[in-house]
Design a protein around this motif. Sequence first.
Motif, PDB file in Angstrom:
ATOM      1  N   ARG A 130       0.873  -1.179   0.000  1.00 31.79           N
ATOM      2  CA  ARG A 130       0.000   0.000   0.000  1.00 31.79           C
ATOM      3  C   ARG A 130       0.909   1.228   0.000  1.00 31.79           C
ATOM      4  O   ARG A 130       1.796   1.348   0.848  1.00 31.79           O
ATOM      5  N   VAL A 131       0.694   2.112  -0.955  1.00 34.74           N
ATOM      6  CA  VAL A 131       1.662   3.171  -1.213  1.00 34.74           C
ATOM      7  C   VAL A 131       1.060   4.550  -0.952  1.00 34.74           C
ATOM      8  O   VAL A 131      -0.014   4.881  -1.471  1.00 34.74           O
ATOM      9  N   THR A 132       1.764   5.312  -0.178  1.00 39.73           N
ATOM     10  CA  THR A 132       1.483   6.735  -0.012  1.00 39.73           C
ATOM     11  C   THR A 132       2.774   7.471  -0.321  1.00 39.73           C
ATOM     12  O   THR A 132       3.816   7.183   0.278  1.00 39.73           O
ATOM     13  N   THR A 133       2.726   8.369  -1.274  1.00 42.44           N
ATOM     14  CA  THR A 133       3.914   9.119  -1.653  1.00 42.44           C
ATOM     15  C   THR A 133       3.509  10.493  -2.157  1.00 42.44           C
ATOM     16  O   THR A 133       2.456  10.655  -2.777  1.00 42.44           O
ATOM     17  N   VAL A 143      -2.756   3.947  -1.779  1.00 45.45           N
ATOM     18  CA  VAL A 143      -3.159   3.159  -2.948  1.00 45.45           C
ATOM     19  C   VAL A 143      -2.585   1.750  -2.852  1.00 45.45           C
ATOM     20  O   VAL A 143      -1.393   1.560  -2.584  1.00 45.45           O
ATOM     21  N   ALA A 144      -3.428   0.763  -3.057  1.00 44.21           N
ATOM     22  CA  ALA A 144      -2.995  -0.639  -3.115  1.00 44.21           C
ATOM     23  C   ALA A 144      -3.843  -1.354  -4.161  1.00 44.21           C
ATOM     24  O   ALA A 144      -5.030  -1.040  -4.347  1.00 44.21           O
ATOM     25  N   LEU A 145      -3.246  -2.295  -4.847  1.00 42.63           N
ATOM     26  CA  LEU A 145      -3.968  -3.090  -5.837  1.00 42.63           C
ATOM     27  C   LEU A 145      -4.841  -4.127  -5.150  1.00 42.63           C
ATOM     28  O   LEU A 145      -4.383  -4.829  -4.248  1.00 42.63           O
ATOM     29  N   ASP A 146      -6.088  -4.243  -5.576  1.00 37.84           N
ATOM     30  CA  ASP A 146      -6.940  -5.322  -5.088  1.00 37.84           C
ATOM     31  C   ASP A 146      -6.553  -6.657  -5.713  1.00 37.84           C
ATOM     32  O   ASP A 146      -6.775  -7.707  -5.112  1.00 37.84           O
ATOM     33  N   TRP A 147      -5.994  -6.610  -6.919  1.00 42.21           N
ATOM     34  CA  TRP A 147      -5.622  -7.835  -7.615  1.00 42.21           C
ATOM     35  C   TRP A 147      -4.160  -7.759  -8.069  1.00 42.21           C
ATOM     36  O   TRP A 147      -3.877  -7.729  -9.262  1.00 42.21           O
ATOM     37  N   PRO A 148      -3.234  -7.738  -7.118  1.00 40.13           N
ATOM     38  CA  PRO A 148      -1.822  -7.742  -7.518  1.00 40.13           C
ATOM     39  C   PRO A 148      -1.444  -9.095  -8.111  1.00 40.13           C
ATOM     40  O   PRO A 148      -2.119 -10.098  -7.874  1.00 40.13           O
TER      41      PRO A 148
END
Length: 291
Positions: A130-133, A143-148
């Motif tokens: 999960r990315v915060t930048t 933001v994170a992918l539900d389907w990585p």
Amino acid sequence: MTALGVVFRPQLPPERLRGMVRAADDAGLQELWLWEDCFLESGIATAAAALAWSERLRVGVGLLPVPLRNAALTTMEAATLHRLFPGRVMLGVGHGVQDWMGQVGARVASPLTLLREHLDAMRALLAGERVTTEGRYVRLDGVALDWPPASAPAVYAGARGPRSVRLTGEAADGTVLDASTTPDGVRRARQLVDEGRKAAGRPERPHPIVVYLHAATGPGAEARLRAELRRDGLEQTADLGVAGGAEAVAAAVRRLAEAGADTVVLQPTADEPDPEGFIRFVTDEVAPLIG
């Protein structure tokens, strides 16, 4: 073993892609590479079609210009392709041709900063983070992918200048070099990539280098190659491109492999008269000569 690929030139209309993919899959070509050059054809749309039309072909896109793209969207598209076609997708990003980026209002003051931020975000998201930048250009809030993808795939980056090449070693998982690269250029690139990997604290991690090679065969091959190099302003560059039969092409591939290339992608001329035949030439005549 050196991997061999062929470029589907986007100067061909999109409807020619299916025949090229079928020819490549039937012939046992290892890799087919696509471009997202302005203003020809989309990289993601063509990659999805090529993967769906084939059974075993690996499909690369080199490159997706990041000024045209939001990092989250690029990563969503990449993750989708990797889940649909695991093990068969190779996506590369680059800072784009600046004149083209200016034409669409996407030119940035620091292309390298944008490319680094885009790569950092993509690789983290594809790894399931999960990315915060809050970067200069890339801004993500939780933001994170539900389907990585099931496992983090390699993200390639394209480069030409020394700063860009070094950056690919620092921030990407592989490097794509264009067809203006000689064997000596590949050696310099390998050194710069290794410097970047060391600076990033991952000197032992494998980092494949993909390089395009201008190639022409058949009637008028030498004239077609010279004309293409002249159009690209490369006619005075020694040891660049190859025209001739399988022995000559295989020797040129070996020179690049010995210089440090892991994959050599043969780039036919834009006016190649038989693109499907070129693929069969590579698989049937050139590939058996590559050790």
